[in-house]
Scaffold this active site. Structure first.
Site, short mmCIF file in Angstrom:
data_model
loop_
_atom_site.label_atom_id
_atom_site.label_comp_id
_atom_site.label_asym_id
_atom_site.label_seq_id
_atom_site.Cartn_x
_atom_site.Cartn_y
_atom_site.Cartn_z
N GLU A 1 -14.39 3.80 10.73
CA GLU A 1 -14.84 4.89 11.60
C GLU A 1 -14.68 6.26 10.97
OE1 GLU A 1 -13.68 2.74 15.88
OE2 GLU A 1 -12.76 4.65 15.31
N TYR B 1 -10.23 -10.49 10.90
CA TYR B 1 -10.68 -11.18 9.68
C TYR B 1 -10.96 -12.65 9.93
CZ TYR B 1 -9.44 -6.89 7.29
OH TYR B 1 -9.38 -5.58 6.91
N TYR C 1 -8.15 7.09 20.44
CA TYR C 1 -9.30 6.57 19.70
C TYR C 1 -9.45 5.05 19.77
CZ TYR C 1 -10.21 11.29 18.58
OH TYR C 1 -10.52 12.62 18.73
N HIS D 1 -1.02 -0.04 5.76
CA HIS D 1 -1.52 0.95 6.71
C HIS D 1 -0.55 2.12 6.92
CE1 HIS D 1 -4.14 -2.43 8.69
NE2 HIS D 1 -4.33 -2.31 7.38
N GLN E 1 0.81 -1.21 0.00
CA GLN E 1 0.00 0.00 0.00
C GLN E 1 0.85 1.26 0.00
OE1 GLN E 1 -2.52 -0.48 3.45
NE2 GLN E 1 -3.54 -2.28 2.61
#
Length: 367
Positions: free
Chosen positions: A243, A264, A253, A151, A87
């Site tokens: 979220e 998963y 958070y 991420h 990513q």
């Protein structure tokens, strides 16, 4: 937000970004919208930003930055070396409010760190012919952590006071989001020269990175200011639990201690959905939509949508519109062009633009 500060005359210039081709229409609560392809031929377009002269900057994840104007697309040289794996790659682009005088462009990317990579922010000056970034310098890079390719977060937003907010994912290392010694899983705040604002919540603490503004995030790939200047993020959950959060100074958070999703594998995450000292989301999706790209709308073209939150979905091929208090998804903007929405922005004329990975293109929604 940047787009709220542009003069209205920029709308005409933006229409000349590319030889626009009418694609189709899209039915919404505000009637039928026109979907116009404004720039195309990209391989995984990750982000875009408007220039004052009507041009457009578009990043490709593999490391390329493009300038588009007048039907022409040219590569901008001088971008930093990126770790284009998984990513990671060249990610967000931000044009600051003073671009006309500074010519500065901010880029986020995955930066090589030994055998791994970390989220980084750099700035350079765009040449007058829009062909080159010069004087590129690193402003921030995450403390080395995970070697994985997941991420990175990597959205950057200019706050009203001129400081910069940058989102960082936890890089697939879940506990790191609760470790203030690492930048992973946080939103950081820095000055424009890369220094740390004295008003950050953890400055002076030996057990925390001073850049951290908030923490306990999983992978915030959407970030925007609301009309009052408050910061919001949209972040990926696991299996469920995506979220939307209003980001507050020093707040936790919760990831991975609390979540509305599951692993998963189906296993339970952490300690449940709530815990004292940890923030609740303003909204969450279950099942997940894989949110990326976020904009809070001024109401310029559609007054009825003023203050609404727009979030692109990578998984379900639509743009979510959220509204009200409490915040709720009230509409899905969907057409044949809304495949894997990576970025959503408001143009100076109030039209809504989005980048589609599936189409390799940037589109404009208008009346």
């Amino acid at each position: 937000m940047l787009q709220l500060l542009r003069p209205a005359t920029l709308a005409l210039a933006l229409m000349a970004v590319c030889t626009a081709a009418f694609a189709e229409t899209l039915s919404t609560s505000q009637g039928t919208l026109r979907v116009t392809r404004m720039a195309a031929g990209f391989d995984v377009p990750w982000a875009f930003a408007f220039l004052p002269d009507g041009g457009l900057l578009v990043t490709e994840r593999d490391g390329q930055l493009f300038h588009v104007q007048g039907g022409q697309k040219q590569r901008v040289s001088g971008t930093p070396a990126v770790a284009a794996e998984g990513q990671g790659g060249l990610l967000d682009v931000m044009v600051p409010r003073d671009f006309t005088s500074s010519r500065e462009v901010f880029l986020t990317y995955a930066k090589r760190q030994g055998r791994g990579a970390g989220t980084a922010l750099a700035v350079g000056k765009l040449s007058r012919d829009n062909a080159e970034l010069t004087g590129v310098k690193l402003l921030f890079e995450a403390a080395p952590g995970s070697r994985g390719g997941r991420h990175f977060g990597a959205r950057v937003v200019e706050a009203r006071d001129g400081t910069l907010f940058l989102s960082l994912g936890e890089r697939g290392d879940r506990p790191s989001a609760q470790n203030l010694r690492l930048h992973q899983g946080s939103v950081v705040r820095i000055n424009r020269d890369g220094t740390v604002p004295a008003s950050n919540p953890f400055t002076g603490r030996q057990d925390a990175q001073p850049e951290i503004w908030s923490y306990g995030h999983r992978n915030p790939q959407g970030m925007a200011l609301d009309l009052q200047g408050n910061l919001w993020v949209a972040e990926h959950g696991a299996k469920g639990g995506d979220e939307v959060n209003r980001v507050q100074r020093g707040a936790n958070y919760g990831w991975p201690v609390i979540s509305y999703g599951r692993h998963y594998s189906g296993a339970r995450i952490g300690e449940g959905t709530a815990k004292p000292g940890m923030e609740q989301p303003e909204w969450y999706w279950d099942p997940s939509i894989a949110p990326s790209g976020m904009m809070i709308y001024s109401g310029r073209m559609w007054p009825e949508w003023r203050g609404d939150v727009f979030v692109g979905s990578l998984k379900l091929d639509y743009i979510a519109r959220l509204s009200g208090a409490p915040l709720t998804e009230v509409e899905q903007l969907r057409s044949g062009e809304t495949g894997r929405i990576r970025d959503v922005r408001e143009a100076p004329d109030g039209s809504i633009w989005f980048a589609s990975e599936t189409e390799g293109a940037v589109f404009r929604l208008s009346r």
